[in-house]
Design an enzyme around this catalytic site. Structure first.
Site, PDB file in Angstrom:
ATOM      1  N   LYS A   1       1.098  -1.182   0.028  1.00 49.25           N
ATOM      2  CA  LYS A   1       0.032  -0.013  -0.017  1.00 49.25           C
ATOM      3  C   LYS A   1       0.848   1.393  -0.183  1.00 49.25           C
ATOM      4  O   LYS A   1       0.582   2.199  -0.720  1.00 49.25           O
ATOM      5  CB  LYS A   1      -1.019   0.037   1.159  1.00 49.25           C
ATOM      6  CG  LYS A   1      -2.084  -1.016   0.847  1.00 49.25           C
ATOM      7  CD  LYS A   1      -3.180  -0.918   2.057  1.00 49.25           C
ATOM      8  CE  LYS A   1      -4.340  -1.839   1.965  1.00 49.25           C
ATOM      9  NZ  LYS A   1      -5.330  -1.759   2.964  1.00 49.25           N
TER      10      LYS A   1
ATOM     11  N   LYS B   1      -5.010 -10.023  -5.922  1.00 46.02           N
ATOM     12  CA  LYS B   1      -6.481 -10.211  -5.324  1.00 46.02           C
ATOM     13  C   LYS B   1      -7.067  -9.138  -5.621  1.00 46.02           C
ATOM     14  O   LYS B   1      -6.831  -7.944  -5.900  1.00 46.02           O
ATOM     15  CB  LYS B   1      -6.107 -10.286  -3.644  1.00 46.02           C
ATOM     16  CG  LYS B   1      -6.301  -9.145  -2.965  1.00 46.02           C
ATOM     17  CD  LYS B   1      -6.173  -8.763  -1.287  1.00 46.02           C
ATOM     18  CE  LYS B   1      -6.398  -7.590  -0.799  1.00 46.02           C
ATOM     19  NZ  LYS B   1      -7.841  -7.338  -0.417  1.00 46.02           N
TER      20      LYS B   1
ATOM     21  N   LYS C   1     -10.276  -3.330  -2.728  1.00 44.77           N
ATOM     22  CA  LYS C   1     -11.017  -2.318  -2.729  1.00 44.77           C
ATOM     23  C   LYS C   1     -10.199  -0.973  -3.215  1.00 44.77           C
ATOM     24  O   LYS C   1     -10.602   0.075  -3.584  1.00 44.77           O
ATOM     25  CB  LYS C   1     -11.478  -1.796  -1.343  1.00 44.77           C
ATOM     26  CG  LYS C   1     -12.526  -2.577  -0.596  1.00 44.77           C
ATOM     27  CD  LYS C   1     -13.190  -1.945   0.564  1.00 44.77           C
ATOM     28  CE  LYS C   1     -14.098  -2.718   1.294  1.00 44.77           C
ATOM     29  NZ  LYS C   1     -13.639  -3.509   2.475  1.00 44.77           N
TER      30      LYS C   1
HETATM   31  P1  ATP Z   1      -7.772  -2.994   0.564  1.00 50.96           P
HETATM   32  O1  ATP Z   1      -7.330  -3.703  -0.368  1.00 50.96           O
HETATM   33  O2  ATP Z   1      -7.850  -1.572   0.735  1.00 50.96           O
HETATM   34  O3  ATP Z   1      -7.078  -3.536   1.982  1.00 50.96           O
HETATM   35  P2  ATP Z   1     -10.002  -4.925   0.828  1.00 50.96           P
HETATM   36  O4  ATP Z   1     -10.382  -5.286  -0.340  1.00 50.96           O
HETATM   37  O5  ATP Z   1      -8.720  -6.031   1.409  1.00 50.96           O
HETATM   38  O6  ATP Z   1      -9.389  -3.598   0.939  1.00 50.96           O
HETATM   39  P3  ATP Z   1     -10.707  -4.938   3.597  1.00 50.96           P
HETATM   40  O7  ATP Z   1     -11.722  -4.316   4.252  1.00 50.96           O
HETATM   41  O8  ATP Z   1      -9.472  -4.620   3.812  1.00 50.96           O
HETATM   42  O9  ATP Z   1     -10.809  -4.760   2.108  1.00 50.96           O
HETATM   43  O10 ATP Z   1     -10.899  -6.569   4.125  1.00 50.96           O
HETATM   44  C1  ATP Z   1     -12.067  -7.084   4.595  1.00 50.96           C
HETATM   45  C2  ATP Z   1     -12.046  -8.387   4.566  1.00 50.96           C
HETATM   46  O11 ATP Z   1     -12.049  -9.198   3.061  1.00 50.96           O
HETATM   47  C3  ATP Z   1     -10.731  -9.064   5.193  1.00 50.96           C
HETATM   48  O12 ATP Z   1     -11.083 -10.221   6.003  1.00 50.96           O
HETATM   49  C4  ATP Z   1      -9.990  -9.381   4.150  1.00 50.96           C
HETATM   50  O13 ATP Z   1      -8.974 -10.585   4.351  1.00 50.96           O
HETATM   51  C5  ATP Z   1     -10.890 -10.056   3.013  1.00 50.96           C
HETATM   52  N1  ATP Z   1     -10.476 -10.042   1.718  1.00 50.96           N
HETATM   53  C6  ATP Z   1     -10.177  -8.901   1.162  1.00 50.96           C
HETATM   54  N2  ATP Z   1     -10.242  -9.160  -0.142  1.00 50.96           N
HETATM   55  C7  ATP Z   1     -10.163 -10.231  -0.609  1.00 50.96           C
HETATM   56  C8  ATP Z   1      -9.993 -11.219  -1.712  1.00 50.96           C
HETATM   57  N3  ATP Z   1      -9.739 -10.934  -2.831  1.00 50.96           N
HETATM   58  N4  ATP Z   1     -10.313 -12.482  -1.302  1.00 50.96           N
HETATM   59  C9  ATP Z   1     -10.743 -12.918  -0.122  1.00 50.96           C
HETATM   60  N5  ATP Z   1     -10.890 -12.276   0.712  1.00 50.96           N
HETATM   61  C10 ATP Z   1     -10.802 -11.044   0.559  1.00 50.96           C
HETATM   62 MG    MG Z   2      -7.391  -5.157   2.926  1.00 56.72          MG
END
Ligand code: ATP
Ligand code: MG
Length: 332
Positions: free
Chosen positions: A112, A195, A198
């Site tokens: 990040k 992955k 967000k």
């Molecule tokens: P960012 O990339 O900004 O960190 P994020 O997509 O990881 O956002 P979070 O709110 O950080 O979203 O994560 C919320 C939950 O979703 C966490 O438990 C994380 O492990 C899970 N998660 C996030 N992305 C994935 C993915 N691509 N596949 C499975 N689980 C995910």
């Molecule tokens: Mg995350």
């Protein structure tokens, strides 16, 4: 009932399909068998710049999505992280229990901060895994249901908890990650080795649950796949196709081998179209429920206030004990 805790960021408003399949879906199942605490982690969201009005809306939207996914405030504790001062209070103590080198090894920080650049990288982004340590330890959680990308942060939590317990006497439950293997990492449809995220630079490969389902269907139909033709689960050589098979299987309950058989002799296009349909059928009622919740923001706020009360009953006890162990003079 064993205790679980997890959180999700309100960043960017909509949850994506990875959040749902990797995390939120497990949360819903666990409220039946576990003492479950779930929170919208707005303190974590501001590690990256957020527009204030949008953040407020996104926080309600996150709560509405969690409720629509099946969280029931009667069966779990659902709250907003910033509603409890205890998180930042314990966070400070945990900052003082974590090595600088240890924190520097967090791969999410490396990823990040590389995206933000040196000037855009805040100290908050650096210490966010330590705040997460506090989030988990405050509730004495035994298990933390998350996606694969969060494994390292839960490991850090274990290390810090053990260190604290060794130095000050047993205070914290040492938690373990609870990760569902099949859906632990859902991949970006345009870049199927990264992955779904967000905070990705482009939303083209991300399936946002609150998008018009037509937009998502189009993203599925234009998902990147390899140049072969056979529909087969082979993450090494066919990451795009494998990701689509995993998504289909997770949404329908049909196993991946059964899907391989079903699509034998068919081209990738058939799989893409079918996943688009399966997703649309699932997301349409979900989205309608979210919109209903958003129609009554006052009720949402009341519900979150009650959640915060329930959370505080646990968090305040842990914080008091920690302060005492550390040697802070109790206020008279
Ligand atoms: P960012 O990339 O900004 O960190 P994020 O997509 O990881 O956002 P979070 O709110 O950080 O979203 O994560 C919320 C939950 O979703 C966490 O438990 C994380 O492990 C899970 N998660 C996030 N992305 C994935 C993915 N691509 N596949 C499975 N689980 C995910
Ligand atoms: Mg995350």
């Amino acid at each position: 009932r064993p205790r679980v805790l997890s959180g999700i960021q309100p960043t960017s408003g909509s949850f994506h399909l990875g959040n749902y399949l990797g995390a939120v879906r497990q949360w819903v199942a666990l409220q039946e068998s576990h003492d479950a605490f779930y929170m919208v982690v707005d303190l974590h969201a501001i590690t990256i710049p957020q527009d204030p009005a949008r953040l407020r809306e996104s926080t309600r939207l996150a709560a509405a999505q969690l409720l629509s996914a099946g969280l029931d405030p009667e069966r779990c504790t659902l709250f907003v992280q910033s509603h409890l001062a205890e998180h930042t209070q314990l966070g400070w103590v945990m900052n003082c229990m974590t090595g600088f080198g240890e924190a520097s090894r967090m791969t999410q920080f490396k990823d990040k901060s590389a995206k933000q650049g040196a000037e855009g990288t805040t100290v908050g982004l650096f210490t966010y895994p330590v705040l997460q340590v506090a989030d988990i330890l405050l509730y004495q959680a035994e298990q933390v249901p998350v996606g694969e990308d969060q494994r390292q942060h839960v490991e850090l939590t274990r290390d810090v908890a053990e260190r604290f317990n060794a130095r000050y006497g047993h205070t914290f439950t040492v938690p373990r990650p609870r990760i569902v293997r099949e859906t632990a990492k859902i991949y970006d449809l345009q870049e199927p080795t990264a992955k779904m995220s967000k905070s990705a630079a482009s939303a083209k490969g991300r399936i946002d649950l609150m998008d018009d389902p037509k937009v998502s269907a189009k993203k599925f139909r234009s998902a990147v796949t390899d140049t072969g033709t056979e529909v087969r689960h082979d993450p090494e050589n066919k990451p795009g196709v494998s990701n689509l098979l995993v998504i289909h299987s997770a949404l329908t309950g049909i196993t991946v081998p059964e899907l391989e058989e079903k699509f034998a002799g068919q081209l990738y296009g058939a799989l893409k179209t079918e996943v688009a349909g399966v997703f649309t059928d699932w997301v349409t009622p979900f989205r309608n429920r979210v919109l209903e919740y958003l129609d009554d923001p006052a009720e949402l706020d009341r519900l979150l206030a009650r959640g915060a009360e329930k959370a505080r009953a646990v968090a305040s006890v842990t914080l008091r004990e920690t302060y005492d162990r550390v040697g802070f003079l109790p206020p008279a």
